[in-house]
Design an enzyme around this catalytic site. Sequence first.
Site, PDB file in Angstrom:
ATOM      1  N   ASP A 249       0.827  -1.208   0.000  1.00 27.97           N
ATOM      2  CA  ASP A 249       0.000   0.000   0.000  1.00 27.97           C
ATOM      3  C   ASP A 249       0.866   1.266   0.000  1.00 27.97           C
ATOM      4  O   ASP A 249       2.107   1.194   0.040  1.00 27.97           O
ATOM      5  CB  ASP A 249      -0.924  -0.065   1.240  1.00 27.97           C
ATOM      6  CG  ASP A 249      -2.301   0.486   0.946  1.00 27.97           C
ATOM      7  OD1 ASP A 249      -2.445   1.276  -0.003  1.00 27.97           O
ATOM      8  OD2 ASP A 249      -3.244   0.150   1.701  1.00 27.97           O
ATOM      9  N   ASP A 305     -10.235   3.432  -3.547  1.00 28.86           N
ATOM     10  CA  ASP A 305     -10.952   2.259  -3.013  1.00 28.86           C
ATOM     11  C   ASP A 305     -12.401   2.174  -3.506  1.00 28.86           C
ATOM     12  O   ASP A 305     -13.091   3.183  -3.614  1.00 28.86           O
ATOM     13  CB  ASP A 305     -10.976   2.318  -1.483  1.00 28.86           C
ATOM     14  CG  ASP A 305      -9.609   2.024  -0.887  1.00 28.86           C
ATOM     15  OD1 ASP A 305      -8.622   1.959  -1.655  1.00 28.86           O
ATOM     16  OD2 ASP A 305      -9.526   1.864   0.344  1.00 28.86           O
TER      17      ASP A 305
HETATM   18  C1  GLA Z   1      -5.995   1.268   1.405  1.00 29.04           C
HETATM   19  C2  GLA Z   1      -6.141   0.241   0.280  1.00 29.04           C
HETATM   20  C3  GLA Z   1      -7.248  -0.728   0.642  1.00 29.04           C
HETATM   21  C4  GLA Z   1      -6.929  -1.426   1.953  1.00 29.04           C
HETATM   22  C5  GLA Z   1      -6.712  -0.389   3.049  1.00 29.04           C
HETATM   23  C6  GLA Z   1      -6.180  -1.012   4.318  1.00 29.04           C
HETATM   24  O1  GLA Z   1      -7.110   2.086   1.501  1.00 29.04           O
HETATM   25  O2  GLA Z   1      -6.399   0.895  -0.931  1.00 29.04           O
HETATM   26  O3  GLA Z   1      -7.414  -1.685  -0.387  1.00 29.04           O
HETATM   27  O4  GLA Z   1      -5.806  -2.237   1.797  1.00 29.04           O
HETATM   28  O5  GLA Z   1      -5.777   0.604   2.648  1.00 29.04           O
HETATM   29  O6  GLA Z   1      -5.964  -0.081   5.335  1.00 29.04           O
END
Ligand code: GLA
Length: 497
Positions: A249, A305
């Site tokens: 990430d 997301d």
């Molecule tokens: C980010 C990623 C998500 C998830 C969260 C976890 O937002 O894009 O897919 O992994 O972090 O905290």
Amino acid sequence: MPTKKSFFNILLFALLTFAFVVSLASADTACILTPKPSDAPQINGPEVFGVRPQNPFLFTIPATGKRPMRFSVQNLPKGLSIEENTGHITGSIEQEGDCNVTLQAGNEMGTAKKTLKIKVGDTIALTPPMGWNSWNCWGCAVDDQKIRAAADAMVSTGLINHGWSYINIDDCWQCGENKREPDTGEIQTNEKFPDMKALCDYVHSKGLKIGLYTDCGTMTCGGYEGSKGHESQDIMTYAKWGFDYVKIDWCHTEGMQPRRAYKKFGDAIGKAPRDIVFSICNWGEQKPWMWGKSLGGNLWRTTGDITDTWDSMSGIGFSQDELYKFAKPGHWNDPDMLVVGRVGWGPNLHQTKLTPDEQYTHISLWCLLSSPLLLGCDLTQLDDFTMNLLTNDEVLAINQDRLGKGAKPVVINQLPGGESTQIWVKYLQDGAKAVGLFNLTDEKKQVYVNWERLDIKGKHKVRDLWRQKDLGLFERSFKTEVNPHGVEMIKISAQSG
Ligand code: GLA
């Protein structure tokens, strides 16, 4: 004492509730499009599988049909062996090169065969990874027991028989910031994950692979210890525990360059003593599709997301129109995980807010795009509709097609009010084309595709993939009515094919 009137009201309320529940249940069943798999054996899953020489090999033959089933393989390379009751193939292959094996699955109804090309070389994830990830389901409420339960359910529901094979832990498994092992700097788990090696062994014993999550920065998005300054050490720790996949990430990375940061992980993964799928998750910043492959990236997030709404899912899915050029075997665009079934991002789950038609659109589009398919729902609570949606082998075969092309839109009919109908096409290994006729409007629409748009001429066979039904021969075009926010997904093949 209840009065006569209040008693009548209660009865009326109970009757109305019952009628509502029955109507919901039947609406749900009415939306089931795909016939159940037959009792005769059928081998599903990819036609090609990549592995690096000398690294541990694990491939489970995905087969539907009545159990007990006997599995075997013809021409299995030296160093591999198969467990005949489960179809788990394990071992390791010494030398680079390609090898065609014949997978076999037999039961009292007969025997199915399928050729699998094993490519021993540098590139893994030759078809998009398919599996489950804890985030859209449990968020930070994930723990060891929930991962084991997901692995158990992947097998007991039969999802594994359709090629679903990864169980991935997302954020919130690590120790707090700066709480590494003081002497060695090794990453530690928090109390919810008492023994990562034992957990990996457990998931592997089910014939499944297992994935983990980290972050390029000082902390993860959930506020746990990140990998900054420990990139190679962390990858080696994950490899030692037995992980097969890592998602990396991009939180808490102020002032960092994605290309430089991800290269450190790519280099470490290249040296790891096991195959680890490398998932770049920087939400499309600085166009990872332009450089992800050169760092060894197997997939890269292209957007922020996803959530379980039409606006989020369709906004992400239909904005992937330019990226088809970057999808290829071993290297995939990742428009984020699936939001079907019971999701929640925390301890309390709810049924996805997408309607059945929107869910058909979601799965169809992700399959056409050659996107990784990572379920984000509770696998222990799969209803009949969701199970049916995730086990259509003809639809999944479009995602897993070994040519590895991404789909592109060939028609976008802009309608007043900014809405549209769209036709997306994916070229397939066998010369056929998979086509999605999408209706993004709020009303039923006729959607029409002319053969010229698909670069084909003359009579062609059209098959409805969700219903697994031939629709006949069509000479110049195909037209059908599509539900609001829904899709008709078809395969078009030459008459002789
Ligand atoms: C980010 C990623 C998500 C998830 C969260 C976890 O937002 O894009 O897919 O992994 O972090 O905290």
